[in-house]
Design an enzyme around this catalytic site. Structure first.
Site, PDB file in Angstrom:
ATOM      1  N   THR A  13     -41.670 -40.524  41.100  1.00 35.54           N
ATOM      2  CA  THR A  13     -42.825 -41.100  41.802  1.00 35.54           C
ATOM      3  C   THR A  13     -42.957 -40.554  43.219  1.00 35.54           C
ATOM      4  O   THR A  13     -44.066 -40.403  43.734  1.00 35.54           O
ATOM      5  CB  THR A  13     -42.689 -42.642  41.833  1.00 35.54           C
ATOM      6  N   THR A  89     -36.891 -42.975  40.159  1.00 34.72           N
ATOM      7  CA  THR A  89     -35.950 -44.091  40.305  1.00 34.72           C
ATOM      8  C   THR A  89     -35.414 -44.611  38.959  1.00 34.72           C
ATOM      9  O   THR A  89     -34.381 -45.261  38.929  1.00 34.72           O
ATOM     10  CB  THR A  89     -36.610 -45.257  41.070  1.00 34.72           C
TER      11      THR A  89
HETATM   12  N1  ASP Z   1     -41.037 -43.635  36.403  1.00 33.18           N
HETATM   13  C1  ASP Z   1     -40.733 -43.013  37.662  1.00 33.18           C
HETATM   14  C2  ASP Z   1     -39.587 -42.035  37.495  1.00 33.18           C
HETATM   15  O1  ASP Z   1     -38.464 -42.475  37.373  1.00 33.18           O
HETATM   16  C3  ASP Z   1     -40.379 -44.064  38.629  1.00 33.18           C
HETATM   17  C4  ASP Z   1     -39.966 -43.582  39.981  1.00 33.18           C
HETATM   18  O2  ASP Z   1     -39.878 -42.404  40.290  1.00 33.18           O
HETATM   19  O3  ASP Z   1     -39.741 -44.475  40.766  1.00 33.18           O
HETATM   20  O4  ASP Z   1     -39.826 -40.856  37.543  1.00 33.18           O
END
Ligand code: ASP
Length: 323
Positions: A13, A89
């Site tokens: 993200t 994340t």
């Molecule tokens: N779905 C995303 C990922 O893990 C969430 C994020 O980056 O916070 O790439």
């Protein structure tokens, strides 16, 4: 003198934006963080590598191994003071733990990410990246293994986990808490890790499955692990480390086939152990040869088993590796 920081992007993200027509958060062709290079240069001398541009659910242990190899190669040939990795994340804690177990540098390796994409209100990506660069530049961060810096907290890779689907305070270390804080003026460590581990891994050819245990579980899924030819199994068991009696014979069959079975707890806090002596209790499972960890969660225990099974100099003595 400015510190030299290697910044490795992997996606997530933090590298995405929200499409205002559809409302969907999507990856960018060009990582929006690249535009911020001049701002980041005010903090440290930054060299950037775009290793991948992946949503972190697309990360595999093979990507983690490639990332580890990039870090080993770069830190062996250049005098970097620290490494910062931007990462989605969802699986950030898994990559952090993989790198923690498979690297042994004094230079800090700090992962960060974002819960809100680059053009969303209250975007936290750049803020977290600045914090991570400050942590990676900090003398006190040296020798502490792989760290995660998010939302003004510093966590150890081994303990940290994503606890909320959407809150910017998602990363927490249940049972232990963060080991440091990021304030406007300083990086303050209030704890230090006692143990650092290193396992040499050059390739990943083995397969480890993971299943969550639940009330009334049937044995067929555990039997399927044997039939599908997996090399190891992690079970997220109940409470202190127990399973329903219905699955004990299937677990025993795996152990008899010399397929390591590791039991962790599906509880958020605490350490699974061989305590209960009833049918399916942890003591009975321990006596059968089931292995326990010192409080790792399921995904991290799975990586530990995978790394142990793929160790460079042959199979690790698993019971000792998990003690
Ligand atoms: N779905 C995303 C990922 O893990 C969430 C994020 O980056 O916070 O790439």
């Amino acid at each position: 003198m400015k510190k030299k920081i290697l910044l490795i992007h992997t996606g997530g993200t933090i590298s995405m934006h929200v499409n205002e027509d559809t409302g969907a958060v999507v990856p960018d062709q060009v990582n929006p963080l690249i535009k911020e290079h001049d701002k980041l240069e005010q903090l440290a001398s930054i060299s950037e590598i775009e290793a991948f541009n992946l949503p972190s659910p697309h990360m595999t242990p093979q990507h983690m191994l490639s990332l580890r190899n990039i870090i080993v190669d770069q830190l062996s040939h250049h005098a970097y003071d620290g490494v910062v990795i931007t990462h989605g994340t969802d699986t950030l804690e898994e990559t952090a733990y993989f790198l923690d177990l498979t690297t042994k540098f004094e230079a800090p390796i700090v992962l960060t990410g974002a819960m809100r994409s680059s053009n969303e209100l209250g975007a936290d990506g750049l803020y977290n990246l600045v914090a991570a660069i400050r942590v990676a530049s900090c003398e006190d961060a040296r020798g502490k293994g792989v760290l995660v810096a998010m939302n003004d907290e510093i966590h150890q890779a081994v303990n940290v986990t994503k606890t909320s689907t959407s809150s910017v305070a998602t990363f927490q270390s249940p049972q232990y808490g963060p080991i440091g804080l990021v304030t406007k003026t300083m990086i303050h460590f209030h704890h230090a890790p006692l143990i650092r581990e290193y396992v040499d891994v050059q390739q990943l050819t083995k397969r480890v499955a993971m299943l969550k245990v639940y009330a009334g579980m049937d044995p067929d899924l555990i039997d399927a692990v044997l039939q599908a030819g997996y090399d190891g199994l992690v079970l997220e068991g109940l409470g202190q480390g127990n399973v329903p009696p219905s699955v004990v014979p299937a677990i025993q069959k795996l152990v008899e086939h010399r397929i390591p079975v590791v039991l962790v707890s599906r509880c958020f806090n605490g350490i699974a152990q061989g305590i209960y002596g009833y049918e399916g209790g942890g003591k009975q499972l321990e006596d059968l040869g089931v292995l326990f960890t010192t409080g790792l969660n399921g995904p991290k225990a799975r990586l530990r088993l995978l790394i142990g099974l793929n160790q460079e100099n042959g199979l690790l003595e698993m019971a000792r590796f998990f003690k």
